[in-house]
Design an enzyme around this catalytic site. Structure first.
Site, PDB file in Angstrom:
ATOM      1  N   TYR A 338       0.801  -1.232   0.000  1.00 26.34           N
ATOM      2  CA  TYR A 338       0.000   0.000   0.000  1.00 26.34           C
ATOM      3  C   TYR A 338       0.831   1.279   0.000  1.00 26.34           C
ATOM      4  O   TYR A 338       0.277   2.356   0.232  1.00 26.34           O
ATOM      5  CB  TYR A 338      -0.869   0.111   1.263  1.00 26.34           C
ATOM      6  CG  TYR A 338      -1.578  -1.091   1.785  1.00 26.34           C
ATOM      7  CD1 TYR A 338      -2.642  -1.659   1.089  1.00 26.34           C
ATOM      8  CD2 TYR A 338      -1.260  -1.627   3.030  1.00 26.34           C
ATOM      9  CE1 TYR A 338      -3.341  -2.727   1.619  1.00 26.34           C
ATOM     10  CE2 TYR A 338      -1.956  -2.701   3.568  1.00 26.34           C
ATOM     11  CZ  TYR A 338      -2.997  -3.247   2.855  1.00 26.34           C
ATOM     12  OH  TYR A 338      -3.688  -4.296   3.382  1.00 26.34           O
ATOM     13  N   CYS A 365      14.943 -10.382  -2.540  1.00 28.17           N
ATOM     14  CA  CYS A 365      15.325 -10.198  -3.936  1.00 28.17           C
ATOM     15  C   CYS A 365      14.133  -9.693  -4.715  1.00 28.17           C
ATOM     16  O   CYS A 365      13.448 -10.440  -5.442  1.00 28.17           O
ATOM     17  CB  CYS A 365      15.813 -11.514  -4.505  1.00 28.17           C
ATOM     18  SG  CYS A 365      17.276 -12.042  -3.630  1.00 28.17           S
TER      19      CYS A 365
END
Ligand SMILES: *Cc1c(COP(=O)(O)O)cnc(C)c1O
Length: 441
Positions: A338, A365
């Protein structure tokens, strides 16, 4: 720093939470580490509970919305404060029950409860199931019939109130996946349907208009719509609800773009809701309903912080400075989800002035693996202990093992003393359910 919290800076210039030095906690328990302040959690549970007691003659119950932070200890705290809880899955229900939480004070939510979850709920004697679809009403009716019980239920309705908060966490708009819409008549039709089921005892309605909301007007409007709906169902179906559940959603402080609410402000939110219920009851000639509220974030959000150790620092001159920590989206996915804005401070140099703005990166990653961008901090060095504030809600509960990182442990601080409430995961824990088919060995 936030007024209500027990966060402060001690004589060593270290951040302190609940009387415990955050740097000592990081040394003793390691990082990343979730730290929760028990006194804060209890204080917030009491604000709501005591306001219902004093302003509504105790005819109601606070339900801690446990999806915000679910673990055995938090249910034990809720139990000792004599409040109820809501759960949204079989896993949360199991956690609550295994903490000895009384089943009759558990409310079961979810927009797609599984048949197996409903069997588990009814068999466990869960107090109330909040129905979110007609097929669910069929399932609960069937299960209750087979068990020879009449299951208490509420119907989740969608009053169509748009709360002004982040669009992704709004839930009560007419296009929501949750509940039955009042405006298109499906809520009234659901009442009629549920009333026709002989193993269901309908008591009333639930609504939840969203999360991280500061507008009192939005809450009031929702209450008014629910009470109007109550009156209209009374008129059309001769059923008067005796229970109204107004959901959660009260906002908390994450950064200085948001207000810092005091206990009194939360009390006032609830008083405004209570007054709206009372005046609508008078207007429509309804009995005062048993009143439920379901705060989650506002109970645990500001009670929690996350401690990290700073690792690699990467300065891309004129562009950006990345400060990487030993956690990331696996312990706090909210920035990735968000773009949530947090406040960070250096726990070991908490008095120093902020001199730069950095992006805090995690170790996953994934380039979107950030805790925040443009976060003001003093000049950060490798080895510093970074504290991210207001991580008590929807952090641990949304954590994952992405990249096979271990979900960090959590400690509960009480009067300066900390102990584990969630143990560290080991590598062994991470591979526990992995199997290699015989033919691959
Ligand atoms: C998420 C949720 C809550 C809690 O919302 P907060 O914003 O954490 O207070 C309450 N009730 C229901 C049904 C929910 O889905």
């Amino acid at each position: 720093m936030n007024q209500r919290s027990t966060l402060k800076i001690n004589a060593d210039g270290h951040l302190e939470i609940g009387g415990a030095d955050a740097v000592s906690l990081a040394r003793k328990f390691g990082t990343p580490l979730y730290v929760f302040d028990e006194a804060y959690i209890r204080k917030m549970m009491r604000v709501y509970r005591d306001t219902l007691q004093s302003r509504y003659e105790g005819r109601g119950l606070v339900l801690y919305a446990s999806k915000a932070f679910s673990c055995k200890a938090v249910y034990a705290i809720a139990k000792s404060e004599n409040i109820g809880v809501d759960v949204v899955s079989g896993g949360e229900l199991y956690t609550a029950l295994s903490a000895g939480f009384p089943a009759d004070k558990i409310y079961m939510h979810g927009n797609n409860k599984l048949f197996s979850e409903l069997v588990y709920a009814v068999e466990s004697g869960v107090g109330t199931v909040v129905l979110d679809s007609l097929s669910e009403a069929d399932m609960v009716d069937k299960i209750a019939g087979e068990k020879g019980v009449k299951q208490r239920v509420l119907i989740r309705i969608n009053p169509g109130v748009e709360a002004h908060t982040h669009a992704f966490i709004q839930t009560a708009r007419t296009d929501s996946k949750f509940g039955f819409s009042v405006s298109d008549g499906s809520a009234a039709a659901a009442c009629k349907y549920v009333l026709s089921k002989k193993n269901l005892a309908l008591h009333g309605y639930h609504c939840h208009i969203g999360s991280q909301i500061f507008e009192e007007e939005a809450f009031k409007l929702a209450v008014e719509k629910v009470m109007d709906f109550t009156a209209s169902v009374k008129n059309s179906l001769n059923f008067e609800a005796d229970t109204i559940n107004l959901g959660g959603g009260f906002g908390v402080w994450y950064n200085d773009e948001e207000p810092k609410l005091k206990e009194k402000d939360y009390e006032n939110y609830l008083i405004a809701l209570i007054e709206a219920v009372k005046s609508k009851a008078v207007e429509h000639g309804l009995k005062l309903p048993y009143l439920l509220i379901e705060p989650g974030r506002s109970i645990v959000g500001e009670a929690g912080i996350t401690l990290y150790t700073v690792g690699a620092i990467k300065d891309i001159p004129g562009i950006k400075k990345y400060v990487a920590v030993d956690g990331g989206m696996f312990d706090n996915p909210r920035y990735a989800l968000y773009q949530s804005k947090y406040t960070a401070i250096l726990a070991n140099r908490a008095n120093e002035k902020c001199t730069e703005k950095v992006s805090i990166a995690g170790k996953c990653c994934e380039s979107g693996d950030l805790i925040g961008v443009d976060m003001p901090l003093p000049e950060v060095k490798t080895g510093d202990i970074l504290a991210v504030l207001t991580t008590g809600a929807y952090n641990y509960s949304m954590a994952s093992n992405y990249n096979r990182n271990a979900v960090p442990p959590a400690v509960l601080v009480n009067d300066g003393q900390a102990e584990y409430i969630i143990k560290p995961q080991t590598y062994e824990d991470i591979v526990r359910n992995d199997l290699i088919p015989e033919r691959l060995k």
